[in-house]
Design an enzyme around this catalytic site. Sequence first.
Site, mmCIF file in Angstrom:
data_model
loop_
_atom_site.group_PDB
_atom_site.id
_atom_site.type_symbol
_atom_site.label_atom_id
_atom_site.label_comp_id
_atom_site.label_asym_id
_atom_site.label_seq_id
_atom_site.Cartn_x
_atom_site.Cartn_y
_atom_site.Cartn_z
ATOM 1 N N SER A 1 0.809 -1.330 -0.049
ATOM 2 C CA SER A 1 0.102 0.048 0.121
ATOM 3 C C SER A 1 0.750 1.238 0.027
ATOM 4 O O SER A 1 0.365 2.284 -0.445
ATOM 5 C CB SER A 1 -0.918 -0.049 1.212
ATOM 6 O OG SER A 1 -0.443 -0.075 2.301
ATOM 7 N N ASP B 1 -4.116 7.348 8.026
ATOM 8 C CA ASP B 1 -5.166 6.242 8.856
ATOM 9 C C ASP B 1 -4.301 5.352 9.938
ATOM 10 O O ASP B 1 -3.032 5.690 10.088
ATOM 11 C CB ASP B 1 -5.937 5.475 7.985
ATOM 12 C CG ASP B 1 -4.914 4.557 7.011
ATOM 13 O OD1 ASP B 1 -3.746 4.539 7.585
ATOM 14 O OD2 ASP B 1 -5.568 3.788 6.042
ATOM 15 N N HIS C 1 -0.873 4.380 7.398
ATOM 16 C CA HIS C 1 -0.493 5.100 6.261
ATOM 17 C C HIS C 1 -0.354 6.410 6.381
ATOM 18 O O HIS C 1 -1.196 7.024 6.975
ATOM 19 C CB HIS C 1 -1.396 4.916 4.864
ATOM 20 C CG HIS C 1 -1.573 3.208 4.663
ATOM 21 N ND1 HIS C 1 -3.051 2.783 5.218
ATOM 22 C CD2 HIS C 1 -1.125 2.373 3.998
ATOM 23 C CE1 HIS C 1 -2.984 1.522 4.779
ATOM 24 N NE2 HIS C 1 -1.659 1.254 4.111
#
Length: 351
Positions: A46, A325, A328
């Site tokens: 990610s 979040d 991240h």
Amino acid sequence: MDTQKLLCSVLCCFLLSILSGRQQAVQGHYVPSDIRPLKLFVFGDSYADTGNTNKSQAAWIFPYGITFPGKPAGRFSDGRVLADYVAKFLGLESPIPYEGWKSSSCGIPLLKHGMNFAYGGTGVFDTIFPGPKMTVQIDFFEHLLKDNVFTAKDLEGSVSFVSLAGNDYFTHISTNGSAEGLQSFITTVVNQLAINLKRIHGLGVKKIAVTGIVPFGCLPPFTGKSSFQQCNETYNSFVGFHNLLLNQTVEKLNRETKDSPFFIIDLYASFTSAIKNEGSIKFENPPLKPCCLGVSSEYFCGRVDENGAKLYTLCENPKSAFFWDAAHPSQQGWRAVYSALQATLEQYFLH
Ligand SMILES: *[C@@H]1O[C@H](CO)[C@@H](O)[C@H](O)[C@H]1NC(C)=O
Ligand SMILES: *[C@@H]1O[C@H](CO)[C@@H](O)[C@H](O)[C@H]1NC(C)=O
Ligand SMILES: *[C@@H]1O[C@H](CO)[C@@H](O)[C@H](O)[C@H]1NC(C)=O
Ligand SMILES: *[C@@H]1O[C@H](CO)[C@@H](O)[C@H](O)[C@H]1NC(C)=O
């Protein structure tokens, strides 16, 4: 393919290539003329995924993407992620996500900047999240080379960015319920990662950057207990071991390979400096507290109940927060990390 579709896709592709060429001229940060044609091939998770992830994942729901591109579009952030900044550094547009390319009728011009094979949640091995692990991502790349979607000439001067944020370890810890046995697992992960890096090089990519792991113990799930004040040093020391082993392994790979093509992007140091507010970009939110925070202990951002009521809180200004979040950085967080990394990128990518 019928004529109309062919014509349409030729036109669309022509326009796209003009547009992307223009944008490159505006945005271009650095285009070394001696290593054109330059393409970027991205693998990993990610921190690098720009839209490959399964549409059922959080990256495709509000409030992800609110800063860039303005709506959820598959990035695990409010905006750009590290792969976007690496592309920018190279004077490229962010390469197209593999999944986006597969579902597009518009072929070759979209490949101008390379391709992004990263999927959020993945690791060196299978994890608790969906998505193809790194070896399978490299299989995708290999197939495209076999099919001449990318040619040997395309690989001249090509570079690769590999992100490994620690989903293997997150999986190990959450399925085993503790960090027990993690040490030997780290060795297994780093060994397989080395095989993967060698394989990317063997396929013809000239320079390969791989991330070290971030200070895991400073991620919101591990600092929530202390109201986002204190990192968990137990986890950070495991990360230290991974990063040390990665360093030794990459040094060895370079000794065994002509031209020392591999290098490490030190996310541990760059995260630490950003979190401590040491760079020129400052964070007002307490730096360990994420902008988007789930109300439950699970920390999920973006979840709503059956009536559509938010099960998370959102900070007023995502720019003020390092973390977007629970796992991240925000776009501004990545900007801070990127600015701490720029010297390394110059030293290794450009020489
Ligand atoms: C997407 O993820 C969901 C659950 O997370 C899974 O059931 C589904 O099969 C996945 N789809 C694809 C195309 O991988
Ligand atoms: C759980 O721990 C055992 C023993 O250390 C290890 O072999 C196994 O791979 C771990 N599970 C995961 C999912 O990492
Ligand atoms: C850090 O994590 C370890 C392993 O889960 C746990 O035992 C320890 O209590 C945590 N330390 C702090 C300060 O939260
Ligand atoms: C390994 O660590 C040493 C000491 O910090 C550093 O000089 C070297 O560049 C590192 N090697 C790699 C491949 O990052």
